[in-house]
Write a protein that holds these residues in place. Structure first.
Motif, short mmCIF file in Angstrom:
data_model
loop_
_atom_site.label_atom_id
_atom_site.label_comp_id
_atom_site.label_asym_id
_atom_site.label_seq_id
_atom_site.Cartn_x
_atom_site.Cartn_y
_atom_site.Cartn_z
N THR A 225 -9.47 -12.24 21.69
CA THR A 225 -10.79 -11.60 21.69
C THR A 225 -11.88 -12.65 21.71
OG1 THR A 225 -9.86 -9.90 20.24
CG2 THR A 225 -12.24 -9.94 20.47
N ILE A 226 -11.75 -13.62 20.82
CA ILE A 226 -12.78 -14.66 20.69
C ILE A 226 -12.83 -15.50 21.96
CG2 ILE A 226 -13.20 -16.84 19.49
CD1 ILE A 226 -12.52 -15.33 16.89
N TRP A 227 -11.68 -15.81 22.49
CA TRP A 227 -11.63 -16.61 23.72
C TRP A 227 -12.37 -15.90 24.84
CZ3 TRP A 227 -9.26 -15.75 28.51
CH2 TRP A 227 -9.21 -16.88 29.35
N SER A 228 -12.24 -14.56 24.88
CA SER A 228 -12.90 -13.83 25.96
C SER A 228 -14.42 -13.85 25.79
CB SER A 228 -12.38 -12.40 26.05
OG SER A 228 -12.89 -11.63 24.99
N TYR A 229 -14.91 -14.00 24.56
CA TYR A 229 -16.36 -13.99 24.33
C TYR A 229 -16.97 -15.38 24.30
CZ TYR A 229 -16.90 -9.04 23.49
OH TYR A 229 -16.96 -7.68 23.65
N ASN A 230 -16.15 -16.37 23.97
CA ASN A 230 -16.72 -17.71 23.82
C ASN A 230 -17.25 -18.25 25.12
OD1 ASN A 230 -16.28 -17.86 21.12
ND2 ASN A 230 -14.65 -19.37 21.20
#
Lengths: 792, 243
Positions: free
Chosen positions: A737-742
């Motif tokens: 999830t975080i990777w997709s937003y970072n």
């Protein structure tokens, strides 16, 4: 209606509890798909229409100052379809009745309305008229926040002069779908607005006659994939005019935020429903396999009567299809509602001329199709068992369930002390492999959703803490239009309410290491700065090096440097002489590509004497002083912007955090449905299979609570082990999830606390106990004497 | 004892020729039938008796198209059942056979009428379910579920279901096995009446030798082989039979 269909309906009714539980899980999965998928389409379509309406530019070039007459070479570059020169400056805004100075971005527009790149949509009032030179269109959200209407007059500090302007209308533009002011992370329309001036007026007030400091451009469709190369050529063509940045549309701030959000929606629309529907398929598989076994003789009889395998297979599949259809229809309805709720939330962040929740037929049909497909898949094993049933064999009593020791019994030190109750529990759990695996999978999925929810909450809390309580500690940041001398620091320190004043110098430059380069800026701080304290990833303070850079981890990774390496910096302004400097420390930050250096060292690097770009202030808490401070700040024409940390934090808490808790509540609800549905189904199936066993225990003298405790122990073992398995899965899901937003500009830290795991386990157990309540009720209601007489 | 039974008078509806049936393989193989040959005449009431494990259920399953043979042939009129594909066997069961089970095998959540409908809806030339239930004396119990019927009533519903298909042949697997003496005789009377009024061919298997007295012909089995075939020129009315 045929007799078989009547039988089907009555089978559905008899198993309503279990089937509703499974339908609940399917509904959750389809709701996520339709809700997120519809939101994806809503945003994508709104973006597409808006960009087309405003003729969104493919790139922008920011430079010091260029004569418009020199832009011909840029316009004639092969692949460039159109360019538009523009004047842009940050400015302070002085509103009557608002005590603090506000921040604004001033942009020029043609005096007469015509189709242009990055056009505006006038919402209230009108475009510029011929009646006045000093007309202004202001951004709608800012106008709304301050109740400014067309016809009013306001003051802007333009080029160090307080200038009255006449509000002729309010407008929005596709380049500010997500409008961020300086230093902000979320839109803050109360403190930041965009102000459009007539181009001729802007030329006058900024002394930019026949010039521009920004070039917008559109590329031919065939040249879009050559954008980086074309921007490099433009940069070299305009080098003598002081190019600060070249920005393709992909990196344009608003577009980036919007596009990332859209992309994130699509990823979640695929991942989240898959988890829930996989659980539903497994649980339905357990249920239908049990049903086939239970109806073995009936199925054999129907075969003896002359029903074909295909007819009976389809008869059982219909049950799965019914569950899939019901779950799908409910999920579509709830998904549409969810998309509507998300649209309301998006309207707080994104500004579109029109943004409605639409009904996307394709998404709904796909959701329904996936739901039915998943249910058919879940029903296959049970239905196929029908095919294997020979009519003659079906008439014979089923082979007794396999007995024998389970592997756990070989662990004698554990097994020997167990009571007969615990032995029954472990044997049943280990022998019912498919049911146990389905339960473990469901618990793991539920747990991973919970872990994801807690981790995202913890990460945002840590981000706020790190960024605004450890790293940036000033109460207010003042930025100047032009670099000032030390006098500005002394002046700032004397302002009312100021306890402490620290200078900073911001130097925009290009960083180079070998073939890699990146544009960014260096912030010069005093060595023992207290109001900006660079930190490492454990939030320990880093002392700004005396000679060298403390570089953000992200930028260091982009350039491929580590402490001890050197980089070349080339300032974009001033003498623009490249210098090689050492990287002494890696500083962590979750926002921007920050690089720190000693302010005096930095001044020397860029051949400046004690220059400062702004001052950071720590204030006392006296409200009277604050009011006086704002009055003074309003009188300072050299001020370009004022950012109050409390306002930034309040903006984040009001928007992101508040909605985050809504999202977390929804995720907990979804996880609860998964746990609940799976446990109820598994326990009731187990109870149905063991009716004689349960009845025998009752005859022996077991009470319903004691029998319930056997089933509770079985379900708790599966729930707890499944939850523990799900925890690392949740961690990985959060990473994804975080990777997709970072992005380079914004990163979310990966944080876990003991609370993450404890709360997940606690909630899993709570859901398990709640589900068991239904099972216990069923045990109390079972006519156990009849069970002893009943034949399958 | 001769392994080949006399076929008796009348046209052969079914014929088994040198049929053997083995279950399992190797050391655990069980020979349920060994080289059986006999026929079923059209319109007769044939009773097969034998103790448990004698092979009578296996024969019934084979005649009903529900089980296969290891060796031999089975003829239904002039069609070889052993050559039938699964689809053809399904059609055979659907169109030609009515099965009555020892434990009724009704669908628990269908009423008596619906249990009969389950069979008539797939039949080519069925009787009306109500008519079939009237034949078995249950016209007043059509909307009752199996749990609301006695054992005898459930068995009569099962017979109605079998008969409503208008099959050529009724195969009955211990139809009185789960019933008390009085009810069992009533069911037996019903079967005899159906044979007489509708001209059905009935094959009934039972371990209860007393029931054989009601048959037109009796086949005795032991250990998978026919040990006797006996004509019964004067079948005893079911009311006079005791066991």
């Amino acid at each position: 209606m045929t007799a078989l269909n009547r039988k089907l309906l009555r089978d559905l009714k008899a198993a309503a509890g279990m089937l509703l539980a499974i339908t609940g899980i399917i509904t959750v999965g389809v709701t996520c798909y339709v809700g997120l998928g519809s939101s994806y389409h809503n945003l994508s379509e709104a973006k597409r229409r808006y960009y087309a309406q405003c003729r969104m530019a493919d790139f922008s070039v920011e430079l010091k100052k260029v004569p418009i007459s020199e832009l011909g070479a840029v316009a004639e570059l092969p692949g460039v379809a159109e360019i538009r020169p523009r004047i842009q400056f940050f400015a302070a805004v002085d509103l009557e009745g608002v005590r603090e100075p506000l921040n604004g971005l001033v942009l020029s527009l043609p005096d007469r309305a015509k189709p242009i790149l990055d056009d505006v949509v006038v919402l209230r009032g009108s475009y510029f008229t011929d009646r006045r030179e000093n007309e202004v269109l202001i951004s709608e959200s800012f106008a709304k926040a301050h109740r400014i209407t067309p016809g009013q007059r306001i003051h802007l500090i333009l080029n160090n002069r307080r200038q009255e302007v006449f509000v002729v209308g309010t407008a929005i533009s596709s380049e500010f779908v997500y409008m961020l002011g300086p230093g902000a992370i979320t839109p803050d329309p109360k403190h930041f607005g965009v102000f459009y001036l007539k181009h001729t007026f802007a030329e006058d007030v900024f002394d930019f006659s026949g010039a521009a400091n920004q070039v917008l451009g559109r590329l031919d469709a065939s040249a879009r994939d050559r954008c980086p190369e074309l921007l490099r050529r433009m940069e070299s063509l305009l080098a003598s005019y002081g190019v600060f940045t070249t920005t393709p549309l992909a990196d344009q701030f608003s577009n980036r935020f919007l596009s990332q959000e859209i992309q994130g929606l699509w990823s979640f629309a695929l991942i989240t429903p898959t988890m829930f529907l996989a659980v539903a398929a497994l649980v339905l598989n357990v249920f239908l396999t049990r049903l086939t076994r239970q109806q073995r003789t009936v199925i054999g009889t129907l075969k003896a009567l002359g029903y074909s395998d295909r007819e009976l297979f389809w008869h059982l599949q219909k049950l799965g299809v019914a569950v899939g259809l019901l779950g799908g229809l409910l999920g579509c309805a709830l998904g549409f509602w969810l998309a509507g709720a998300m649209s309301s939330m998006y309207r707080l962040f994104f500004q579109f001329p029109e943004f409605e929740n639409q009904w996307w037929l394709g998404t709904h049909l796909t959701g329904l199709g996936i739901s039915v497909g998943c249910s058919v898949l879940g029903s296959l094993r049970g239905s196929r068992a029908v095919l294997r049933l020979h009519p003659a064999e079906a008439m014979r009593p089923a082979a007794p369930r396999q007995g024998g020791a389970v592997w756990l019994e070989r662990v004698t030190w554990f097994w020997k002390p167990l009571s007969s109750g615990w032995r029954m529990v472990f044997r049943n759990t280990l022998r019912g492999r498919v049911r146990t695996i389905a339960g473990l999978f469901a618990a793991a999925m539920g747990a991973s959703v919970l872990v994801n929810a807690w981790m995202m909450a913890d990460s945002m809390t840590y981000f706020l803490d790190f960024q605004f309580r450890h790293l940036l500690r000033s109460d207010m940041d003042l930025s100047f239009k032009d670099e000032r001398s030390d006098d500005a620091l002394l002046e700032a320190a004397r302002l009312p309410g100021v306890d402490k004043a620290e200078p900073y110098l911001a130097v925009a430059c290009t960083f180079r290491k070998g073939p890699r380069e990146k544009k960014g800026s260096i912030t010069g701080l005093i060595r023992d700065a207290q109001l900006t304290v660079p930190r490492d990833r454990r939030a320990r303070p880093i002392r700004v090096p005396a000679a060298g850079l403390a570089m953000s981890r992200t930028l260091a990774e982009i350039l491929g440097v580590k402490p001890g390496d050197t980089v070349t910096i080339e300032p974009i302004q001033g003498l623009r002489i490249a210098r090689t400097v050492p990287v002494c420390e890696i500083a962590d930050s979750y926002y921007g590509l920050t690089v720190y250096a000693d302010i005096h060292y930095l001044s020397r690097l860029v051949y400046e004497e004690s220059a400062l770009s702004g001052v950071q202030l720590a204030l006392d808490r006296d409200p009277a002083h604050l009011a006086a401070l704002y009055r003074e700040l309003k009188r300072l024409p050299a001020l370009e912007g004022v950012a109050a940390r409390a306002d930034v934090v309040a903006g984040i808490e009001e928007t992101v955090l508040k909605h985050q808790w809504v999202v977390i509540d929804v995720m907990i609800l979804f996880a609860g449905i998964v746990f609940f549905g799976s446990i109820v189904n598994a326990s009731l199936v187990s109870l149905a299979e063991r009716q004689r066993e349960v009845a025998t225990l009752r005859v022996l003298g077991y009470g319903p609570w004691q029998i319930g405790s056997l089933l509770l122990r079985e379900s708790m073992i599966v729930t707890v082990i499944g939850t523990v398995i799900g925890m690392p899965m949740g961690y990985l899901l959060t990473l994804a999830t975080i990777w997709s937003y970072n992005s380079e500009m914004f990163r979310v830290p990966i944080i876990t606390t003991p609370g993450t795991w404890l709360w997940t386990l606690a909630l899993a157990v709570l859901f398990g106990l709640t589900a068991h309540g239904f099972v216990q009720r069923s045990i109390h209601r079972t006519a156990w004497l009849d069970a002893l007489k009943a034949q399958e | 004892m001769s392994q080949t039974a006399a076929t008796g008078n009348g046209t052969s509806l079914l014929r088994m020729e040198n049929v053997s049936r083995r279950f399992g393989m190797g050391a655990v193989a069980v020979e349920a039938l060994r080289d059986i040959s006999f026929g079923v005449h059209e319109g007769e009431f044939l009773v097969m008796v034998g103790p448990s494990g004698s092979g009578k259920t296996t024969i019934l399953n084979i005649l009903g198209g529900m089980d296969s043979v290891s060796e031999g042939r089975v003829w239904f009129r002039d069609e070889d059942l052993t050559e039938f594909t699964p689809a053809e066997l399904t059609r055979y069961r659907r169109d030609s056979i009515g099965f009555v089970f020892q434990f009724y095998n009704l669908v628990p959540n269908l009423t008596a009428r619906e249990n009969v409908m389950v069979a008539t809806e797939i039949s080519r030339d069925p009787m009306a379910p109500e008519e079939a239930l009237r034949l078995v004396g249950l016209e007043d119990r059509t909307e009752h579920f199996p749990s609301q019927l006695s054992g005898g009533e459930q068995q009569r519903v099962a017979i109605a279901r079998a008969v409503a298909k208008n099959p050529v042949l009724l195969l009955c697997d211990e139809p009185t096995g789960a019933l008390d003496f009085t009810t069992g005789k009533r069911v037996l009377r019903l079967l005899v009446d159906l044979k007489q009024t509708l001209g059905k061919t009935i094959v009934l298997i039972t371990h209860n030798a007393a029931i054989a007295a009601a048959a037109d012909r009796v086949v005795r089995l032991r250990s998978g082989q026919i040990v006797e075939v006996r004509e019964n020129p004067s079948p005893t009315p079911p009311e006079e039979i005791t066991w």
